[in-house]
Design an enzyme around this catalytic site. Structure first.
Site, PDB file in Angstrom:
ATOM      1  N   ARG A 226       0.803  -1.178  -0.044  1.00 39.79           N
ATOM      2  CA  ARG A 226      -0.025   0.181  -0.188  1.00 39.79           C
ATOM      3  C   ARG A 226       0.835   1.205  -0.107  1.00 39.79           C
ATOM      4  NH1 ARG A 226      -2.957  -0.207   4.786  1.00 39.79           N
ATOM      5  NH2 ARG A 226      -1.619   1.327   5.663  1.00 39.79           N
TER       6      ARG A 226
ATOM      7  N   ASP B  31      -1.850  21.044 -13.780  1.00 38.64           N
ATOM      8  CA  ASP B  31      -2.609  20.086 -14.532  1.00 38.64           C
ATOM      9  C   ASP B  31      -2.059  20.003 -15.794  1.00 38.64           C
ATOM     10  OD1 ASP B  31      -4.077  17.975 -15.757  1.00 38.64           O
ATOM     11  OD2 ASP B  31      -5.926  18.624 -14.459  1.00 38.64           O
TER      12      ASP B  31
ATOM     13  N   TYR C 144     -10.738  20.941 -15.216  1.00 36.65           N
ATOM     14  CA  TYR C 144     -11.414  19.858 -15.388  1.00 36.65           C
ATOM     15  C   TYR C 144     -12.643  19.620 -14.176  1.00 36.65           C
ATOM     16  CZ  TYR C 144     -12.526  14.823 -14.411  1.00 36.65           C
ATOM     17  OH  TYR C 144     -13.055  13.624 -14.169  1.00 36.65           O
TER      18      TYR C 144
ATOM     19  N   LYS D  24      -5.356   9.491 -19.455  1.00 34.96           N
ATOM     20  CA  LYS D  24      -5.354  10.194 -20.584  1.00 34.96           C
ATOM     21  C   LYS D  24      -4.283   9.679 -21.522  1.00 34.96           C
ATOM     22  CE  LYS D  24      -9.114  11.452 -18.750  1.00 34.96           C
ATOM     23  NZ  LYS D  24      -9.260  12.786 -18.015  1.00 34.96           N
TER      24      LYS D  24
END
Ligand SMILES: *Cc1c(COP(=O)(O)O)cnc(C)c1O
Length: 383
Positions: free
Chosen positions: A51, A176, A103, A201
């Site tokens: 993790r 971003d 976004y 993407k």
């Protein structure tokens, strides 16, 4: 791999990750969730539990870090997990400045989810450095977040200018860069502190992995806290996904170049089209962000553009209904071309005009893409 190699070489060879035991050219996928302790109870190999960290994830992170010129990169289970982890890593209460055009999922979280975590956001027109500067509250603003080019109008922000404003106020700048990709833009070299990608993407590019990345200019306290949040919230990317992402990354440069060229051809074709109100593409000189984009992007303006259809929302939706090569779907950056009526997705509070169709240009023959859109526009009008 040697640090002076070009991005194309690093990508094609997956950062040089090979299996030392077998000589396998494609590195194995490390799926173990746990690791053997040394007899003296240490974990000298650097891995303790899945993790927190994973070797396949590390290899993919190393490739992204070298592409962005970052001190390190962290991969997350999605772009949203990456972005929200960075906001939650700020010492709070925190004020942040973010774009109105961005976004939509993250804008909604900043407005409606983040306040209960001690975060307040001021949204600005991020194409204007004056508006960004005016929104900054010295001592309170911890982060300026920008997206360039920004969904779905492809608004451009001057990264260097935004970094200067952030640093003068003691804040950080995060970019971003999902749409620009590290092939076209290197925000850290322009002064940004953190680069975020929805690796879902372009980085993966094949519409079969959900992933996110944060690349940091320095391994500072923000980096440490984001890394801690990833571990504590369980937001790390899985090793299978990291391996698929690495496979996609190997062709990033070829895909992005082809997509940029096709997007430019499509933008120019429809710019003076009788059924098109406006083409939004930062590679057109008519776009308000063209000059800044031309300075801070190298080798192209990206594979995303939007068209505003004459006849309004109804004709726009009818056009999308009539395509066959383009696929009506959300998301972007894959090898297949996608078309989407964005206002229906974003809903209330969206800056997206109702006549806008967002186009994610894939790697098909551009002639087929143009012919398909022409047919769809013609039949939308005749109805
Ligand atoms: C898709 C997207 C995100 C969110 O990423 P997910 O991987 O879907 O969580 C953030 N920013 C941009 C620009 C995006 O296109």
């Amino acid at each position: 791999m040697s640090a002076d190699l070009r991005p194309e070489t690093i990508l094609a060879q997956a950062g040089g990750a090979m299996d030392s035991e077998t000589g396998a050219i494609v590195p194995p996928i490390h799926i173990s969730t746990t690791y053997l302790r040394d007899p003296d109870n240490q974990y000298r190999k650097g891995f303790a539990y899945g993790r927190a960290d994973n070797a396949t994830v590390r290899q993919t992170e190393a490739v992204l870090a070298s592409l962005e010129g970052a001190a390190d990169c962290l991969l997350f289970s999605s772009g949203m997990a990456a972005a929200t982890s960075l906001f939650l890593a700020l010492s709070r209460p925190a004020h942040v400045v973010a774009p109105r055009v961005m976004y939509w999922g993250l804008r909604n979280w900043l407005l409606h989810g983040a306040p209960s975590h001690g975060l307040s956001a001021t949204l600005v027109d991020a194409s204007s450095l004056d508006e960004i500067a005016a929104a900054v509250r010295p001592g309170e603003t911890k982060l300026i977040w920008v997206e360039t080019p920004a969904n779905p109008l492809w608004t451009i922000t001057d990264i260097r200018g935004a970094a200067e404003i952030a640093h003068a106020a003691g804040a950080s700048l995060a970019v971003d860069s999902t749409v620009a990709t590290p092939i076209l833009s290197r925000p850290l070299a322009e002064g940004a502190d953190v680069v975020m990608h929805s690796a879902t993407k372009y980085l993966n590019g094949h519409s079969d992995v959900i992933a996110g990345a944060l690349a940091f200019a320095a391994k500072d306290s923000l980096y440490d806290r984001a890394r801690g949040i990833r571990s504590h919230h369980g937001a790390i990317l899985g090793p299978m996904e990291a391996s698929l992402l690495m496979r996609g990354l190997r062709t990033l440069h070829l895909r992005v170049r082809s997509q940029c060229a096709a997007a430019m051809t499509i933008a120019q074709h429809f710019a003076k089209h009788p059924q098109i109100e406006e083409v939004l593409y930062p590679g057109l000189e008519s776009h308000p962000g063209y000059a800044v984009a031309a300075r801070q992007m190298r080798g192209g303006f990206g594979g995303m553009l939007s068209i505003r259809v004459k006849g309004g929302e109804k004709t726009a939706i009818a056009t999308a209904a009539n395509v066959s090569v383009w696929k009506r779907a959300t998301s972007l950056g894959g090898v297949e071309s996608l078309i989407e009526h964005r206002a229906s997705v974003e809903g209330e509070g969206s800056p997206c005009p109702p006549d806008l169709l967002r186009l994610s240009v894939g790697i098909e023959a551009v002639e087929d893409l143009i012919a398909d859109l022409e047919r769809a526009l013609a039949s939308a009008v005749s109805k």
